[in-house]
Design a protein around this motif. Sequence first.
Motif, short mmCIF file in Angstrom:
data_model
loop_
_atom_site.label_atom_id
_atom_site.label_comp_id
_atom_site.label_asym_id
_atom_site.label_seq_id
_atom_site.Cartn_x
_atom_site.Cartn_y
_atom_site.Cartn_z
N PHE A 36 -11.34 -6.26 -8.05
CA PHE A 36 -11.58 -5.96 -6.65
C PHE A 36 -10.32 -5.31 -6.09
O PHE A 36 -9.25 -5.39 -6.69
N ARG A 37 -10.45 -4.70 -4.93
CA ARG A 37 -9.27 -4.12 -4.29
C ARG A 37 -9.36 -4.28 -2.78
O ARG A 37 -10.46 -4.43 -2.22
N LYS A 42 -8.68 -3.31 5.66
CA LYS A 42 -10.05 -3.26 5.15
C LYS A 42 -10.39 -4.54 4.42
O LYS A 42 -9.52 -5.29 4.01
N GLU A 43 -11.68 -4.76 4.24
CA GLU A 43 -12.13 -5.92 3.51
C GLU A 43 -11.96 -5.70 2.01
O GLU A 43 -11.92 -4.57 1.54
N VAL A 92 -4.28 -3.00 -2.93
CA VAL A 92 -3.87 -4.09 -3.83
C VAL A 92 -5.09 -4.43 -4.68
O VAL A 92 -6.18 -4.65 -4.15
N TYR A 93 -4.89 -4.45 -5.98
CA TYR A 93 -5.97 -4.71 -6.92
C TYR A 93 -5.88 -6.14 -7.44
O TYR A 93 -4.80 -6.59 -7.85
N GLY A 103 -21.09 -10.52 -10.63
CA GLY A 103 -21.65 -9.78 -9.52
C GLY A 103 -20.65 -8.90 -8.83
O GLY A 103 -19.50 -8.78 -9.27
N THR A 104 -21.08 -8.31 -7.74
CA THR A 104 -20.24 -7.38 -7.00
C THR A 104 -19.66 -7.98 -5.73
O THR A 104 -18.87 -7.33 -5.04
N SER A 105 -20.03 -9.18 -5.41
CA SER A 105 -19.48 -9.82 -4.21
C SER A 105 -18.24 -10.62 -4.58
O SER A 105 -18.15 -11.14 -5.69
N PRO A 106 -17.29 -10.73 -3.67
CA PRO A 106 -16.01 -11.39 -3.97
C PRO A 106 -16.09 -12.90 -3.92
O PRO A 106 -15.27 -13.56 -3.26
N ASP A 107 -17.05 -13.49 -4.61
CA ASP A 107 -17.18 -14.95 -4.61
C ASP A 107 -16.93 -15.53 -5.98
O ASP A 107 -17.46 -16.57 -6.35
#
Length: 121
Positions: A36-37, A42-43, A92-93, A103-107
């Motif tokens: 993720f970045r 930004k979120e 920031v990665y 998945g694609t959500s940051p959970d």
Amino acid sequence: VQLQASGGGLVQAGGSLRLSCAASGRTLSTYAMGWFRQAPGKEREFVAAVSWSGSSTYYADSVKGRFTISRDDAKNTVYLQMNSLKAEDTAVYYCAADPKRLGTSPDYEYWGRGTQVTVSS
């Protein structure tokens, strides 16, 4: 599992970087992995993910065709090869791991400290 991302830096637009995410404490093969970045103001957003076996990969549309995620379970490391970098890739990665979800959500359950990528135009 503890995760440590590295490989960030300053690069000119059009250049390349390879990020690494080294895991310790547990065998990496038991986790789905993601990158993720987060850019200033930004979120956090999804970049790429790879399944437990490495047979399936997923990418955000913004990086598809330019970035490649891969895993080397023998080295307990996940990589993000970033080519044709653009100024908008500056962020920031973070690498993340989850034993149950891909998945694609940051959970994701586990997160490493980020590594800064700055692309100059």
